[in-house]
Design an enzyme around this catalytic site. Structure first.
Site, PDB file in Angstrom:
ATOM      1  N   ARG A 147     -39.359 116.379 -46.889  1.00  0.00           N
ATOM      2  CA  ARG A 147     -38.816 115.213 -47.898  1.00  0.00           C
ATOM      3  C   ARG A 147     -37.760 115.691 -48.530  1.00  0.00           C
ATOM      4  O   ARG A 147     -36.899 114.682 -48.826  1.00  0.00           O
ATOM      5  CB  ARG A 147     -40.042 115.471 -49.052  1.00  0.00           C
ATOM      6  CG  ARG A 147     -39.758 114.613 -50.091  1.00  0.00           C
ATOM      7  CD  ARG A 147     -39.164 113.058 -49.887  1.00  0.00           C
ATOM      8  NE  ARG A 147     -40.058 112.086 -49.042  1.00  0.00           N
ATOM      9  CZ  ARG A 147     -39.736 111.036 -48.391  1.00  0.00           C
ATOM     10  NH1 ARG A 147     -38.439 110.654 -48.681  1.00  0.00           N
ATOM     11  NH2 ARG A 147     -40.579 110.728 -47.592  1.00  0.00           N
ATOM     12  N   LYS A 198      -8.337 108.462 -71.922  1.00  0.00           N
ATOM     13  CA  LYS A 198      -8.993 107.297 -71.556  1.00  0.00           C
ATOM     14  C   LYS A 198      -8.916 106.488 -72.868  1.00  0.00           C
ATOM     15  O   LYS A 198      -8.195 106.769 -73.821  1.00  0.00           O
ATOM     16  CB  LYS A 198     -10.236 107.525 -71.064  1.00  0.00           C
ATOM     17  CG  LYS A 198     -10.276 108.030 -69.873  1.00  0.00           C
ATOM     18  CD  LYS A 198     -11.738 108.138 -69.027  1.00  0.00           C
ATOM     19  CE  LYS A 198     -11.991 106.635 -68.614  1.00  0.00           C
ATOM     20  NZ  LYS A 198     -13.040 106.669 -67.776  1.00  0.00           N
ATOM     21  N   GLU A 215      -5.220 105.745 -69.182  1.00  0.00           N
ATOM     22  CA  GLU A 215      -5.862 104.402 -69.224  1.00  0.00           C
ATOM     23  C   GLU A 215      -5.328 103.586 -70.199  1.00  0.00           C
ATOM     24  O   GLU A 215      -5.202 103.941 -71.274  1.00  0.00           O
ATOM     25  CB  GLU A 215      -7.334 104.547 -69.182  1.00  0.00           C
ATOM     26  CG  GLU A 215      -7.939 103.250 -69.318  1.00  0.00           C
ATOM     27  CD  GLU A 215      -9.702 103.426 -69.644  1.00  0.00           C
ATOM     28  OE1 GLU A 215     -10.548 103.690 -68.684  1.00  0.00           O
ATOM     29  OE2 GLU A 215      -9.987 103.377 -70.835  1.00  0.00           O
ATOM     30  N   ASP A 270      -7.520  99.038 -66.682  1.00  0.00           N
ATOM     31  CA  ASP A 270      -8.833  98.972 -66.864  1.00  0.00           C
ATOM     32  C   ASP A 270      -9.271  97.329 -67.274  1.00  0.00           C
ATOM     33  O   ASP A 270      -8.689  96.993 -68.107  1.00  0.00           O
ATOM     34  CB  ASP A 270      -9.214  99.976 -67.952  1.00  0.00           C
ATOM     35  CG  ASP A 270     -10.828  99.959 -67.923  1.00  0.00           C
ATOM     36  OD1 ASP A 270     -11.408  99.894 -66.991  1.00  0.00           O
ATOM     37  OD2 ASP A 270     -11.297  99.971 -69.133  1.00  0.00           O
ATOM     38  N   LYS A 305     -19.083 109.152 -62.542  1.00  0.00           N
ATOM     39  CA  LYS A 305     -20.403 108.410 -62.569  1.00  0.00           C
ATOM     40  C   LYS A 305     -21.381 108.763 -61.285  1.00  0.00           C
ATOM     41  O   LYS A 305     -21.902 108.040 -60.909  1.00  0.00           O
ATOM     42  CB  LYS A 305     -20.270 106.735 -62.476  1.00  0.00           C
ATOM     43  CG  LYS A 305     -19.605 106.457 -64.005  1.00  0.00           C
ATOM     44  CD  LYS A 305     -19.382 105.116 -63.921  1.00  0.00           C
ATOM     45  CE  LYS A 305     -18.532 104.694 -65.157  1.00  0.00           C
ATOM     46  NZ  LYS A 305     -18.582 102.916 -65.109  1.00  0.00           N
TER      47      LYS A 305
END
Length: 286
Positions: free
Chosen positions: A98, A165, A199, A220, A133
């Site tokens: 598994r 960012k 960004e 962005d 992410k």
């Protein structure tokens, strides 16, 4: 990034989670001297990834188990194709199956999805890259899968590059700090080997950012027309990355805007594991 040590650390933790005190079903039901062969077969088409991870699950449970990989990582396959085999002590195969299957299904799913995005950009200069992410603890696995699908990796961690960012810029703005001056101060402190990315979310931020001599500018959530204008304004003074709103339906238009990089969070945060089967085909006494 995907070293044997990194693989073993994650796979061992997964095995310990799955059988903290052993596999009591196999220990009670399966004779100690039974041997088996299990085959990994594709139930749908995809791109193979995670061969070494799959093999590690069996090796760490019982080093007597021999795993034969029929495909190299990054190889496309069709439904019904035999991908790998594991042979050896049956108890070990049943305990490891598994965990080995979970990893190879997810990694192959990421590789297959990445390959679809890459195919959409053929004929353009854009490269498909992943993001942070990722599933906590599985970043090295998932980023290897992106490479196996023909994509590229963004910075591996917060320690790898300076990347200012929107939230960073919001803090500076709230303090009344001039953007260009703040970025120039950062540039002065950095080693020449450290990449610097910023960004932006509006076209009017581009010039103040470029004035600081940054390496990459991320546009962005720009639409296709804004991306083309952004590329024109940058005019080769930095690498241009597009981020946000990227899907299989939009990635071609984004790539045709002239950007250099397209970052796609969906490669790892919204991927579906491929349907692969692992079944015992031979069971006999040693």
């Amino acid at each position: 990034m995907l070293t044997t040590s990194a693989i073993d650390t994650v796979v061992r933790a997964a095995l310990d989670e799955d059988a903290p005190w052993g596999d009591i079903t196999s220990e009670m039901l399966i004779p100690a001297d039974a041997v088996a062969t299990a085959q990994l077969v594709a139930r749908e088409a995809g791109v193979f990834s995670g061969g070494a991870v799959f093999a590690a699950a069996f090796r760490l449970v019982d080093p007597r188990i021999v795993v034969h990989l029929h495909l190299a990582d990054g190889t496309p396959f069709t439904a019904g194709e035999l991908l790998a085999e594991a042979s050896g002590p049956a108890r070990g195969i049943l305990q490891a199956e598994r965990i080995g299957l979970n990893f190879v299904q997810r990694m192959s799913g990421i590789a297959a999805l990445t390959a679809r995005y890459v195919a959409e950009t053929v004929g353009t200069a854009a490269r498909i890259v992943d993001t942070r992410k990722t599933t906590p603890g599985l970043r090295a696995f998932e980023r290897q899968a992106v490479r196996d699908g023909g994509g590229h990796n963004h910075r591996f961690s917060l320690s790898d590059a300076v990347m200012a960012k929107d939230n960073h810029l919001a803090v500076l703005s709230a303090r009344g700090i001039n953007l260009t001056d703040a970025l120039l101060a950062v540039r002065a402190k950095l080693s020449h080997t450290t990449h610097f990315e910023v960004e932006v979310d509006t076209l009017d931020q581009i010039e103040p950012v470029l004035a600081a001599g940054i390496d990459t500018i991320m546009l962005d959530n720009f639409d296709a027309d804004e991306l083309r204008e952004g590329v024109r304004l940058v005019a080769g003074r930095a690498i241009v990355e597009a981020s946000g709103g990227v899907s299989l339906d939009t990635v071609r238009r984004i790539a045709e805007s002239g950007v250099d990089v397209i970052s796609v969070g969906a490669l790892t945060h919204s991927v579906r594991s491929l349907d692969l089967g692992l079944d015992v085909v031979i069971l006999a006494d040693a």
